[in-house]
Design a protein around this motif. Structure first.
Motif, PDB file in Angstrom:
ATOM      1  N   PRO A 141      30.749  83.733  38.461  1.00 22.80           N
ATOM      2  CA  PRO A 141      30.010  82.546  38.012  1.00 22.80           C
ATOM      3  C   PRO A 141      30.296  81.280  38.809  1.00 22.80           C
ATOM      4  O   PRO A 141      29.497  80.351  38.783  1.00 22.80           O
ATOM      5  N   ASN A 174      24.589  87.463  32.580  1.00 23.11           N
ATOM      6  CA  ASN A 174      26.031  87.687  32.550  1.00 23.11           C
ATOM      7  C   ASN A 174      26.326  89.173  32.740  1.00 23.11           C
ATOM      8  O   ASN A 174      26.682  89.884  31.806  1.00 23.11           O
ATOM      9  N   LEU A 229      33.309  84.725  29.243  1.00 22.39           N
ATOM     10  CA  LEU A 229      32.884  84.013  30.436  1.00 22.39           C
ATOM     11  C   LEU A 229      33.245  82.527  30.342  1.00 22.39           C
ATOM     12  O   LEU A 229      33.715  81.928  31.319  1.00 22.39           O
ATOM     13  N   PHE A 275      24.010  80.887  31.068  1.00 22.70           N
ATOM     14  CA  PHE A 275      24.377  82.291  31.236  1.00 22.70           C
ATOM     15  C   PHE A 275      23.838  83.071  30.036  1.00 22.70           C
ATOM     16  O   PHE A 275      24.024  82.668  28.886  1.00 22.70           O
ATOM     17  N   LEU A 297      29.340  89.706  37.664  1.00 26.18           N
ATOM     18  CA  LEU A 297      28.995  88.323  37.969  1.00 26.18           C
ATOM     19  C   LEU A 297      30.209  87.494  38.386  1.00 26.18           C
ATOM     20  O   LEU A 297      31.240  87.496  37.715  1.00 26.18           O
TER      21      LEU A 297
END
Length: 323
Positions: A164, A158, A200, A180, A162
């Protein structure tokens, strides 16, 4: 066995080499100093340590590096570990570059699953992160592992940069769990500590639907013995895991110790506390190996101190410790 805080320690991560065929920016961008094979544990020494560990209650083994597949004979090492009574699972963490050549062999040697590092699907970003243009080799390695019948999990660091979503979509297409990992302030990683996994997860919810924490023990047991917390997103078919060493401290349930390629039994990533088992094996104390390992593991620290970097005593790069 139990450590002094009553935690069951049953998981040994073995770094078989500090070499790697990538130069990831958060790990070993400049490579590592060659210590010479004479300073690396032999296969026989690793087998002896595993046998002793099993006698103390170690049942789960993970093979790491560096990149474990760059060590000549790695498959033979694993085959020898599989023959040790009491070893329940053997898994491997790999960057996947060489996996296309070894997937079938690893399955036949007794590997129960592989975790494959994949931080991006963009070729240029992959080159920027790893210093190599090996993305297609990694993707081929993932396919080879699946074809061989090896359970595969994907790991992504992470980083602040990033994105994702492409990784999540790829994991869904390939029907693979994706985890992650919050980067830890060890070595070069100190420069890359960014957002939390909680942030995240909230970002992913905006695209992938509501996330529910998985609690079914049977489902979770299939995910392995690691510290990931898995969520099922409403718009996804495969769960997403989060390993949150910084913002979701899980030290109270930590079940692991690490063995470096040079034979140091390491108790916690934060501290240099441990024992040089190479010295024990090579300087006439082999008969005391079990006692020394037991006493060392018992001293495992209560928790890491990543939130207080000044208290850390570990000064090695992560690749010298074992990923």
């Amino acid at each position: 066995m139990l450590d002094r805080y009553g935690r069951v320690i049953n998981y040994l991560r073995i770094s078989v080499t500090d070499r790697c065929n990538l130069r990831c920016c958060y790990c070993m961008p400049e490579g590592v100093q060659d210590v010479g094979m004479k300073n690396i544990l032999t296969f026989e020494e690793i087998w002896e340590i595993v046998r002793t560990g099993v006698s103390l209650g170690i049942t789960h083994i993970r093979i790491t590096g560096g990149e474990p597949l760059v060590r000549k004979g790695c498959v033979d090492l694993i085959r020898g570990i599989r023959e040790i009574p009491g070893v329940e699972t053997i898994t491997m963490t790999t960057n996947g570059v060489l996996l296309g050549n070894y997937g079938k062999q690893l399955k036949e040697a007794g590997v129960d699953g592989v975790n494959i590092s994949l931080d991006t699907l963009d070729p240029e970003e992959f080159y920027k992160i790893t210093g190599k243009r090996e993305l297609q080799e990694v993707l081929a390695g993932i396919r080879a592992a699946k074809t061989a019948g090896l359970p595969v999990k994907l790991n992504a660091v992470n980083r602040k940069e990033l994105d994702p979503i492409p990784l999540v979509r790829y994991a869904q297409e390939e029907n693979l769990p994706l985890r992650f990992i919050e980067i830890m302030p060890v070595g070069y990683g100190k420069k890359y500590v960014g957002r939390s996994n909680e942030e995240l997860r909230e970002t992913l919810e905006a695209v992938c639907g509501k996330a529910e924490c998985m609690t079914n023990r049977e489902e979770l047991s299939r995910m392995g013995s690691g510290p990931a917390v898995y969520y099922q997103f409403s718009d996804l078919k495969v769960p997403v895991g989060f390993i949150s060493a910084i913002h979701g401290k899980f030290c109270d349930t930590c079940n692991r110790v690490r063995l470096t390629a040079e034979g140091y039994l390491k108790l916690c990533l934060c501290y240099d506390e441990g024992e040089d088992l190479r010295r024990v094996l090579r300087e006439g104390e082999k008969e005391n190996l079990r006692t020394i390992m037991e006493q060392t593991i018992f001293r495992k620290p209560a928790a890491h101190c990543f939130e207080h970097p000044a208290e850390m005593t570990e000064t090695h790069e992560m690749v010298k410790i074992g990923g």
